[in-house]
Enzyme design. Structure first.
Site, PDB file in Angstrom:
ATOM      1  N   LYS A  55       0.878  -1.169   0.000  1.00 52.03           N
ATOM      2  CA  LYS A  55       0.000   0.000   0.000  1.00 52.03           C
ATOM      3  C   LYS A  55       0.913   1.216   0.000  1.00 52.03           C
ATOM      4  O   LYS A  55       1.581   1.508   0.995  1.00 52.03           O
ATOM      5  CB  LYS A  55      -0.922   0.004   1.224  1.00 52.03           C
ATOM      6  CG  LYS A  55      -1.820   1.229   1.263  1.00 52.03           C
ATOM      7  CD  LYS A  55      -2.627   1.336   2.539  1.00 52.03           C
ATOM      8  CE  LYS A  55      -2.998   2.787   2.779  1.00 52.03           C
ATOM      9  NZ  LYS A  55      -3.685   2.980   4.065  1.00 52.03           N
TER      10      LYS A  55
ATOM     11  N   GLY B 259     -10.823   7.740   5.992  1.00 46.90           N
ATOM     12  CA  GLY B 259     -11.810   8.775   6.250  1.00 46.90           C
ATOM     13  C   GLY B 259     -13.226   8.318   6.544  1.00 46.90           C
ATOM     14  O   GLY B 259     -14.069   9.132   6.866  1.00 46.90           O
TER      15      GLY B 259
END
Lengths: 258, 65
Positions: free
Chosen positions: A97, A186
């Site tokens: 990632k 988020g």
């Protein structure tokens, strides 16, 4: 339908971060409750004789899940590439990632460094999961750099604000219908995750919203249900919103009329 | 010689990376290493000579998002 990330088929569309849990036991229980098959991990400085990292790694291996190492905290291409090399060796995976942070208040990705690092790592045989924005041009560049999965942010990391730029994210989904898109960062509550799946995103990556919940295990289970509901709804084909009412009860034969 | 390990200055007599890790007590720990910003694989540690002022990173698995 299975989720396909690079050559790996997964049943679960909920990827889970492993940071910020109250305890290792709660982390393990949350991973199980989430029915997650992929968890994110990282690297940090450890002094000789310290064993925290080793204990953590043993715990993750016992869970039998696939790991997605990140390059969190990297601000330059060089740092990110070196960290990816180190992670590949420690974790034994070519998945990475890729985070190249450009701005500390929002933890917004430096998309210029990101595309550069993605090209380097893809060229070296890494399977790159870039943490990016919803920007279409950047997405195009990341795909050209060799990425086969994109991880657009929903909102700044840890903010819990959900899908901040719905228009931009919807456009991204429509523009790249074949590319696995994972909403990373988020999301705050399960309804955010359900929404992401309803809109056609392939998966979500959740960390803070589960780890910092009052009951992380229950929240992990709630996210798992939301993700399943959202994916099922997407397959079922949601109706289009409309401005005026449309009676759901048939009007034919209504009493007292005519 | 003086080197910097994970940001802290130390004195060492270790001539190469494998010896340094032993000296610092890493033993059989799963760690990954870099010298002056370049990754050094496990297999390359023994032939990675250290010089005065080298900056060494020794990283271990940790929680991440």
């Amino acid at each position: 339908m299975m989720l396909q990330l690079y050559q790996v088929a997964l049943r679960s569309r909920l990827l889970l971060g492993t940071a910020r849990y109250p305890s290792p036991a709660l982390l393990a229980a949350a991973v199980r409750a989430a029915r997650a098959e992929v968890v994110t991990v990282s690297l940090r400085r450890e002094s000789g004789g310290e064993r925290a990292g080793q204990a953590f790694w043993s715990l993750i291996r016992e869970l039998g899940v696939r790991v997605l190492p990140n390059t969190a905290g990297c601000h330059t291409v060089k740092e990110a590439v070196t960290t990816a090399h180190m992670a590949r060796e420690v974790f034994g995976t070519t998945w990475i990632k890729l985070e190249v942070i450009g701005e500390d208040d929002t933890l917004q990705p430096d998309v210029f460094g990101l595309t550069e690092a993605a090209a380097v790592l893809s060229g070296e045989g890494f399977e790159v999961f870039p943490y990016t924005t919803e920007d279409l041009v950047v997405a195009e560049r990341l795909l050209a750099a060799g990425c086969r999965v994109l991880m657009p942010w929903g909102a700044p990391i840890g903010s819990g604000r959900g899908l901040n730029n719905l228009f931009g994210l919807t456009a991204l989904r429509a523009h790249f219908p074949e590319v696995p898109l994972i909403i990373d960062a988020g999301l705050g509550v399960p309804s955010h995750a359900a929404r992401a799946l309803e809109l056609g995103f392939d998966a979500v990556l959740i960390n803070t919203a589960v780890a910092q919940a009052r009951d992380p295990v229950q929240m992990a289970a709630a996210f798992a249900q939301a993700v399943e509901a959202g994916a099922a709804a997407r397959l079922a084909g949601p109706i289009e919103p409309r401005d005026m009412a449309a009676p759901s009860t048939p009007l034919l034969g209504t009493a007292f009329r005519g | 010689m003086k080197i910097v390990v994970n940001g802290a200055v130390r004195e060492t007599t270790a001539a190469e990376l494998t010896r340094l890790l032993e000296e610092l007590g890493y033993g059989a720990s799963v760690v990954s290493t870099a010298v002056n910003g370049e990754f050094v694989a496990v297999s390359a540690r023994a032939r990675t000579a250290l010089a005065d002022g080298d900056r060494i990173e020794v990283l271990a698995p940790m929680q991440g998002g």
